[in-house]
Scaffold this motif. Structure first.
Motif, PDB file in Angstrom:
ATOM      1  N   GLY A   1     -16.775  76.986  54.828  1.00 39.34           N
ATOM      2  CA  GLY A   1     -17.283  76.311  53.755  1.00 39.34           C
ATOM      3  C   GLY A   1     -16.571  75.196  53.033  1.00 39.34           C
ATOM      4  N   VAL A   2     -15.260  75.179  53.453  1.00 38.97           N
ATOM      5  CA  VAL A   2     -14.474  74.097  52.780  1.00 38.97           C
ATOM      6  C   VAL A   2     -14.866  72.497  53.180  1.00 38.97           C
ATOM      7  N   GLU A   3     -14.892  71.729  52.504  1.00 37.62           N
ATOM      8  CA  GLU A   3     -15.080  70.330  52.770  1.00 37.62           C
ATOM      9  C   GLU A   3     -13.861  69.692  53.077  1.00 37.62           C
ATOM     10  N   VAL A   4     -13.660  69.556  54.235  1.00 42.05           N
ATOM     11  CA  VAL A   4     -12.182  69.019  54.788  1.00 42.05           C
ATOM     12  C   VAL A   4     -12.064  67.372  55.009  1.00 42.05           C
ATOM     13  N   ASP A   5     -11.361  66.779  54.367  1.00 39.03           N
ATOM     14  CA  ASP A   5     -10.836  65.315  54.397  1.00 39.03           C
ATOM     15  C   ASP A   5      -9.648  65.190  55.145  1.00 39.03           C
ATOM     16  N   GLN A   6      -9.360  64.031  55.716  1.00 34.70           N
ATOM     17  CA  GLN A   6      -7.904  63.962  56.249  1.00 34.70           C
ATOM     18  C   GLN A   6      -7.575  62.512  56.460  1.00 34.70           C
ATOM     19  N   ILE A   7      -6.405  62.204  55.990  1.00 35.22           N
ATOM     20  CA  ILE A   7      -5.964  60.745  56.024  1.00 35.22           C
ATOM     21  C   ILE A   7      -4.500  60.844  56.897  1.00 35.22           C
ATOM     22  N   ARG A   8      -4.478  59.716  57.643  1.00 35.91           N
ATOM     23  CA  ARG A   8      -3.126  59.743  58.530  1.00 35.91           C
ATOM     24  C   ARG A   8      -2.599  58.425  57.714  1.00 35.91           C
ATOM     25  N   ALA A   9      -1.561  58.607  56.940  1.00 35.72           N
ATOM     26  CA  ALA A   9      -1.132  57.854  56.054  1.00 35.72           C
ATOM     27  C   ALA A   9      -0.677  56.324  56.766  1.00 35.72           C
ATOM     28  N   VAL A  10       0.080  56.578  57.875  1.00 36.40           N
ATOM     29  CA  VAL A  10       0.573  55.282  58.506  1.00 36.40           C
ATOM     30  C   VAL A  10      -0.289  54.370  58.833  1.00 36.40           C
ATOM     31  N   ASP A  11      -1.584  54.908  58.865  1.00 38.33           N
ATOM     32  CA  ASP A  11      -2.629  53.618  59.128  1.00 38.33           C
ATOM     33  C   ASP A  11      -3.153  52.752  57.939  1.00 38.33           C
ATOM     34  N   HIS A  12      -2.523  53.267  56.847  1.00 42.92           N
ATOM     35  CA  HIS A  12      -3.104  52.393  55.762  1.00 42.92           C
ATOM     36  C   HIS A  12      -1.810  51.611  55.023  1.00 42.92           C
ATOM     37  N   ASP A  13      -2.044  50.841  54.314  1.00 41.54           N
ATOM     38  CA  ASP A  13      -0.955  49.625  53.663  1.00 41.54           C
ATOM     39  C   ASP A  13      -0.821  50.332  52.401  1.00 41.54           C
ATOM     40  N   LEU A  14       0.231  51.047  52.396  1.00 44.02           N
ATOM     41  CA  LEU A  14       0.508  51.789  51.293  1.00 44.02           C
ATOM     42  C   LEU A  14       1.746  51.034  50.683  1.00 44.02           C
ATOM     43  N   ALA A  15       1.962  50.528  49.537  1.00 46.10           N
ATOM     44  CA  ALA A  15       2.972  49.730  49.173  1.00 46.10           C
ATOM     45  C   ALA A  15       4.226  50.711  48.753  1.00 46.10           C
ATOM     46  N   THR A  16       5.173  50.325  48.784  1.00 43.30           N
ATOM     47  CA  THR A  16       6.410  51.105  48.189  1.00 43.30           C
ATOM     48  C   THR A  16       6.571  51.037  46.944  1.00 43.30           C
ATOM     49  N   GLY A  17       6.614  52.146  46.004  1.00 41.35           N
ATOM     50  CA  GLY A  17       6.856  52.124  44.701  1.00 41.35           C
ATOM     51  C   GLY A  17       6.229  53.115  44.113  1.00 41.35           C
ATOM     52  N   VAL A  18       6.542  53.271  42.842  1.00 41.83           N
ATOM     53  CA  VAL A  18       5.954  54.607  42.020  1.00 41.83           C
ATOM     54  C   VAL A  18       5.060  54.102  40.802  1.00 41.83           C
ATOM     55  N   TYR A  19       4.216  53.144  41.027  1.00 38.71           N
ATOM     56  CA  TYR A  19       3.377  52.483  39.964  1.00 38.71           C
ATOM     57  C   TYR A  19       1.855  52.913  40.649  1.00 38.71           C
ATOM     58  N   PRO A  20       0.801  53.146  39.773  1.00 40.87           N
ATOM     59  CA  PRO A  20      -0.551  53.236  40.436  1.00 40.87           C
ATOM     60  C   PRO A  20      -1.018  52.337  41.407  1.00 40.87           C
ATOM     61  N   ASP A  21      -0.736  51.085  40.979  1.00 37.21           N
ATOM     62  CA  ASP A  21      -1.235  49.874  41.879  1.00 37.21           C
ATOM     63  C   ASP A  21       0.134  48.884  41.942  1.00 37.21           C
ATOM     64  N   MET A  22       0.674  48.668  43.112  1.00 38.44           N
ATOM     65  CA  MET A  22       1.622  48.068  43.369  1.00 38.44           C
ATOM     66  C   MET A  22       1.462  46.644  43.382  1.00 38.44           C
ATOM     67  N   THR A  23       0.056  46.160  43.590  1.00 39.27           N
ATOM     68  CA  THR A  23      -0.137  44.659  43.480  1.00 39.27           C
ATOM     69  C   THR A  23       0.182  44.203  41.874  1.00 39.27           C
ATOM     70  N   ASP A  24       0.316  45.038  41.278  1.00 39.24           N
ATOM     71  CA  ASP A  24       0.610  44.657  39.754  1.00 39.24           C
ATOM     72  C   ASP A  24       2.244  44.547  39.844  1.00 39.24           C
ATOM     73  N   HIS A  25       2.665  44.688  40.716  1.00 42.79           N
ATOM     74  CA  HIS A  25       4.310  44.876  40.682  1.00 42.79           C
ATOM     75  C   HIS A  25       4.912  43.876  41.742  1.00 42.79           C
ATOM     76  N   GLY A  26       4.280  42.766  42.325  1.00 44.52           N
ATOM     77  CA  GLY A  26       4.708  42.102  43.273  1.00 44.52           C
ATOM     78  C   GLY A  26       4.198  42.130  44.699  1.00 44.52           C
ATOM     79  N   TRP A  27       3.466  43.249  44.981  1.00 46.91           N
ATOM     80  CA  TRP A  27       3.028  43.400  46.260  1.00 46.91           C
ATOM     81  C   TRP A  27       1.462  42.755  46.566  1.00 46.91           C
ATOM     82  N   ASP A  28       1.496  42.104  47.800  1.00 44.91           N
ATOM     83  CA  ASP A  28       0.339  41.400  47.972  1.00 44.91           C
ATOM     84  C   ASP A  28      -0.990  42.387  48.229  1.00 44.91           C
ATOM     85  N   THR A  29      -0.646  43.727  48.849  1.00 39.47           N
ATOM     86  CA  THR A  29      -1.603  44.591  49.067  1.00 39.47           C
ATOM     87  C   THR A  29      -1.248  45.938  48.700  1.00 39.47           C
ATOM     88  N   ASP A  30      -2.005  46.856  48.478  1.00 43.31           N
ATOM     89  CA  ASP A  30      -1.871  48.422  48.275  1.00 43.31           C
ATOM     90  C   ASP A  30      -3.213  49.074  48.374  1.00 43.31           C
TER      91      ASP A  30
END
Length: 237
Positions: A42-71
């Motif tokens: 009965g657990v609702e299971v969600d899955q993400i394959r991280a490499v399929d997504h454009d995750l910017a490098t960095g340790v801020y919540p939204d890296m578009t605020d820190h020079g990245w075009d997309t995040d």
């Protein structure tokens, strides 16, 4: 004995494979085994394959605020935030976690300053574990790294919260390769099963308790002046 109620629990598996979809992922094989147990109960299971997504490098919540075009992390964050159980899963390369896994951990860290409705760090009251695959040694090293990171961010770590499979040392078959012995390995199957049940059980316990107790760990109360019986030695003299 009454069977525990896992209905309403949400679990998120993040696969840190280096392979983009739809390329087969050996790590996905272990995810599927664990997720199948959760779904059955009965657990609702969600899955993400991280490499399929454009995750910017960095340790801020939204890296578009820190020079990245997309995040894509800000859009992904609600799925992480709403999961009662988080399982980080990935391959071992050169005895360590993948570069994708490190980026995922960094982005989890980016949100570690967020607070829940009790004023605690956002990951309090949530449970985490890890799954690892490879064909050389390194499961325990990688698990130590991930489980330390997750507890530091505020996740609660269940007993036996890691599982994995590695073949013989040196180049060889991966987990899902024909004849690897991975899916039939009793040690891996036992640990994966124990990890899955322990994560569900602990998440259910925390839910029934209303989350992790807030006394003594509320960042909001600390910032408001509460000290929860702490006395600075400098002020006692």
């Amino acid at each position: 004995m009454t069977d525990p109620d896992f209905s309403g629990l949400k679990a998120l598996f993040i696969n840190a494979t280096l392979k983009r979809s739809p390329e087969p992922s050996n790590t996905q094989g272990l995810i599927d085994a664990s997720a199948a147990i959760m779904t059955k109960h009965g657990v609702e299971v969600d899955q993400i394959r991280a490499v399929d997504h454009d995750l910017a490098t960095g340790v801020y919540p939204d890296m578009t605020d820190h020079g990245w075009d997309t995040d894509e992390w800000p859009a992904m964050w609600p799925r992480v935030r709403d999961a009662d159980v988080l399982v980080l899963a990935g391959p071992i390369w050169l005895g360590d976690n993948s570069s994708v896994m490190r980026r995922v951990v960094e982005r989890l860290y980016a949100m570690s300053g967020e607070l829940n409705d009790k004023g605690q760090y956002a990951y309090y009251g949530r449970v985490a574990g890890c799954l690892l695959t490879g064909n050389e040694d390194g499961i325990k090293h990688c698990a130590m790294n991930l489980l330390y990171s997750l507890q530091h961010l505020g996740y609660t770590i269940a007993p036996n919260a890691d599982a994995g499979w590695i073949g013989e040392a040196g180049p060889g078959p991966s987990y899902l390769d024909e004849g690897s012995g991975g899916p039939e390995n009793d040690f891996t199957n036992r640990n994966t099963t124990f990890m899955t049940w322990n994560l569900m059980q602990l998440a259910a316990l925390l839910r029934s308790a209303g989350g992790f107790p807030a006394h003594g760990n509320s960042r909001a109360q600390w910032d408001a002046g509460a000290r929860f019986d702490y006395e600075n030695p400098e002020y006692r003299a």
